[in-house]
Design a protein around this motif. Sequence first.
Motif, PDB file in Angstrom:
ATOM      1  N   UNK A 157       0.826  -1.208   0.000  1.00  0.00           N
ATOM      2  CA  UNK A 157       0.000   0.000   0.000  1.00  0.00           C
ATOM      3  C   UNK A 157       0.856   1.252   0.000  1.00  0.00           C
ATOM      4  N   UNK A 158       1.886   1.264   0.811  1.00  0.00           N
ATOM      5  CA  UNK A 158       2.769   2.435   0.883  1.00  0.00           C
ATOM      6  C   UNK A 158       3.460   2.702  -0.457  1.00  0.00           C
ATOM      7  N   UNK A 159       3.903   1.651  -1.110  1.00  0.00           N
ATOM      8  CA  UNK A 159       4.570   1.825  -2.409  1.00  0.00           C
ATOM      9  C   UNK A 159       3.593   2.275  -3.486  1.00  0.00           C
ATOM     10  N   UNK A 160       2.379   1.709  -3.467  1.00  0.00           N
ATOM     11  CA  UNK A 160       1.391   2.115  -4.460  1.00  0.00           C
ATOM     12  C   UNK A 160       1.033   3.588  -4.315  1.00  0.00           C
ATOM     13  N   UNK A 161       0.877   4.053  -3.084  1.00  0.00           N
ATOM     14  CA  UNK A 161       0.527   5.448  -2.861  1.00  0.00           C
ATOM     15  C   UNK A 161       1.635   6.394  -3.283  1.00  0.00           C
ATOM     16  N   UNK A 162       2.843   5.875  -3.403  1.00  0.00           N
ATOM     17  CA  UNK A 162       3.971   6.688  -3.855  1.00  0.00           C
ATOM     18  C   UNK A 162       4.230   6.597  -5.342  1.00  0.00           C
ATOM     19  N   UNK A 163       3.370   5.883  -6.075  1.00  0.00           N
ATOM     20  CA  UNK A 163       3.575   5.705  -7.513  1.00  0.00           C
ATOM     21  C   UNK A 163       3.124   6.959  -8.271  1.00  0.00           C
ATOM     22  N   UNK A 223       0.190  11.624  -8.480  1.00  0.00           N
ATOM     23  CA  UNK A 223      -0.023  10.275  -7.959  1.00  0.00           C
ATOM     24  C   UNK A 223      -1.013   9.525  -8.829  1.00  0.00           C
ATOM     25  N   UNK A 224      -0.681   8.280  -9.149  1.00  0.00           N
ATOM     26  CA  UNK A 224      -1.591   7.434  -9.933  1.00  0.00           C
ATOM     27  C   UNK A 224      -2.641   6.781  -9.053  1.00  0.00           C
ATOM     28  N   UNK A 225      -2.329   6.631  -7.772  1.00  0.00           N
ATOM     29  CA  UNK A 225      -3.226   5.984  -6.814  1.00  0.00           C
ATOM     30  C   UNK A 225      -3.324   6.880  -5.584  1.00  0.00           C
ATOM     31  N   UNK A 226      -4.548   7.186  -5.170  1.00  0.00           N
ATOM     32  CA  UNK A 226      -4.731   8.098  -4.040  1.00  0.00           C
ATOM     33  C   UNK A 226      -5.321   7.427  -2.805  1.00  0.00           C
ATOM     34  N   UNK A 263      -7.809  -2.783  -1.241  1.00  0.00           N
ATOM     35  CA  UNK A 263      -8.716  -2.189  -2.218  1.00  0.00           C
ATOM     36  C   UNK A 263      -8.066  -0.910  -2.734  1.00  0.00           C
ATOM     37  N   UNK A 264      -7.900  -0.831  -4.065  1.00  0.00           N
ATOM     38  CA  UNK A 264      -7.154   0.252  -4.671  1.00  0.00           C
ATOM     39  C   UNK A 264      -8.100   1.353  -5.136  1.00  0.00           C
ATOM     40  N   UNK A 265      -7.810   2.593  -4.730  1.00  0.00           N
ATOM     41  CA  UNK A 265      -8.542   3.759  -5.198  1.00  0.00           C
ATOM     42  C   UNK A 265      -7.661   4.562  -6.133  1.00  0.00           C
ATOM     43  N   UNK A 271     -13.082   6.496  -4.384  1.00  0.00           N
ATOM     44  CA  UNK A 271     -14.525   6.678  -4.215  1.00  0.00           C
ATOM     45  C   UNK A 271     -14.898   8.105  -3.829  1.00  0.00           C
ATOM     46  N   UNK A 272     -13.984   8.818  -3.189  1.00  0.00           N
ATOM     47  CA  UNK A 272     -14.294  10.181  -2.770  1.00  0.00           C
ATOM     48  C   UNK A 272     -14.405  11.141  -3.943  1.00  0.00           C
ATOM     49  N   UNK A 273     -13.861  10.758  -5.096  1.00  0.00           N
ATOM     50  CA  UNK A 273     -13.888  11.638  -6.271  1.00  0.00           C
ATOM     51  C   UNK A 273     -15.104  11.400  -7.157  1.00  0.00           C
ATOM     52  N   UNK A 274     -15.890  10.353  -6.893  1.00  0.00           N
ATOM     53  CA  UNK A 274     -17.027  10.028  -7.766  1.00  0.00           C
ATOM     54  C   UNK A 274     -18.295   9.756  -6.950  1.00  0.00           C
TER      55      UNK A 274
END
Length: 659
Positions: A540-546, A554-557, A579-581, A617-620
């Motif tokens: 999760x930490x690495x994905x959020x830094x992508x 950021x590609x993933x928030x 779960x990826x946002x 989900x917060x963006x839609x």
Amino acid sequence: MTAETSRSRRETPLRASVWLLAAVLAVGAVACGSRTPVGHKVIVLGFDGLDYDLTRQMIASGRLPGFARLAETGGFAPLGTTIPPQSPVAWSTFITGLDPGGHGIFDFVHRDPKTMTPYLSTTSTEPGGRTIGLGRWQVPLSGGTVESLRHGQPFWEVLEAQGVDTTIIRMPANFPPSGTASRELSGMGTPDLIGTYGTFAFYTSEPYAFVGQALSGGVVHGVRVRDGLVTAALEGPDNPFLKEPEKVRAEFTARVDQAGRHVKITVGSEERLLAVGEWSDWLSVSFPLAPTQSLPGEVRFYLKSLDPFFELYASPVNIDPMDPAMPVSHPAEYATELAEATGRFYTQGMPEDTNGRKTGVLTDAEFLEQARLAADENRRQYRYVLDRFSDGLLFYYFGNVDQVSHMMWRPRDPGHPAYDAAADGPNAGVVEALYEGLDTIVTDTLATLGPDDVLVVMSDHGFTSWRRAFHLNSWLRDNGYLTLLDPNRRDDPGFFGNVDWSRTRAYALGLNGLYINVKGRERDGIVEPAAREALVEEIAEKLLGTIDPKTGTAAITKAYRREQVYRMAGREDIAPDLVIGYAKGTRGSDESALGGLPPEVIVDNMSAWSGDHCMDHETVPGILLSSRPLRRPAPTIETLAAAVLAEFGIDGFPRRVEE
């Protein structure tokens, strides 16, 4: 019927068992005593995919007067959606008042961790049991079953138990029909006759049409025009009366007139004359099975071209509401009543043929006309139902805007990488025009309300442009969490066909789910259960830094641990570990959703499917409007069913049951 037993399970009789993926037999409604009129009505209109920001802008500009009237008298607010903001997840949450940990629907696609086999998340089908063999034939002694995998108690069941009449039309994630409302027609999740979400057929004399392409959601049949005649066949499911699998077929002919402008299509006793560019109405079709058995269905044709090549599109073969091979309604004859009153209709849960457009078989104009036909059917049915509704609860679902928005969001977004001014310019206002069409439905509905009645308008999620596609499995590969058997292999076989599970710690499946390859849970698991949570946190930490190299952002928030956002109720083997946002404008790729590993990680989305919502989900958020303030606030879709019940003076929903 209690929350523990509310999952729909239907067993087929011998006649219905001809549909291998499980025909179903409606059961009686929950015993709830006599119906005493409550003296008022609550109408809930489910408008799938209406975006809060776009709705707000159109209200402000005066283009949605019916919506504006609701906003003035009752209120207008964003409706928080689910994690992830996918339709089967969100509607299951609305139905039950539970998050995915409670109702068990986490994505469009789940997997069996013991076999790593993917399956559609909302239903499970099993073929019939014992048979008697007679040469090449077999006689089923029992029918198959189809079971809803959604857990929890539908909110309308609570009303029925209090004697309130309920009508639930096209509710998503409600196939097979629960059998607990006064009247039901199943919606999103209802398959075509072969058990898919919609598989079209395309008949063409062009010798090299779609050579080398795998057409998702469609089958291409090469045909020849001989003396002005084309002979072909529609395909149904496998014939359960044969020991060896063999698809049932219904032959048809297409006779070209001498002027080369029309064809006469003959299917059994049905005949239609079509001009180039014309859609047929519904034709009934019968698939022979055995000497005394046949399988009914219905189909639409579209004559695309006669020169230089013969090109004929056939819709997915639908369950015929005039003679259902399985009940798609409750009572079982309710679908026939609707068809007799308003005409045959798409029983397939998502009738707009997005697959036909994505593959290029249908053009934008052809897709929009097909979608209009489906929308017109739905509108006619709504008018029929509304005119006969006087007391209790009516829920009616409209999915047309969502499906068309998926294909037509690009024309309103010049910044989309696939935007073409010449091709997209004429369709720039398509989505807004559909919103205006729904506004007319709202206005017409308001005219039917009495002083004690209430109208609720809601959507399950919002919408936005899908510009960038994220190959999550490719990211896991590049970051050392997923290992290939042959790193030098150029062609990706798909569905993890080149994955070395003995060295793979994580994988992705579905549009938003990431799973740890847990020892004892997955078929070839290697990660000790005690190490699962730490690995989830690390990923999760690495994905959020992508960072997306094209946008520099950021590609993933969001990256949620399931325990962080779900109240789990015994379905840990099914639920994703993470779960990826995705950032607004970015979505998980189609390839990665089914185990593909393309070379790159983040690419431009060049698909005709250009709009989406499976992001952070917060963006839609969705929308919520009402004709007067609701007695109980509903800030999220999870709380909306309780607010509807509060309009009938009922509290205490949902009643959570740990399973």
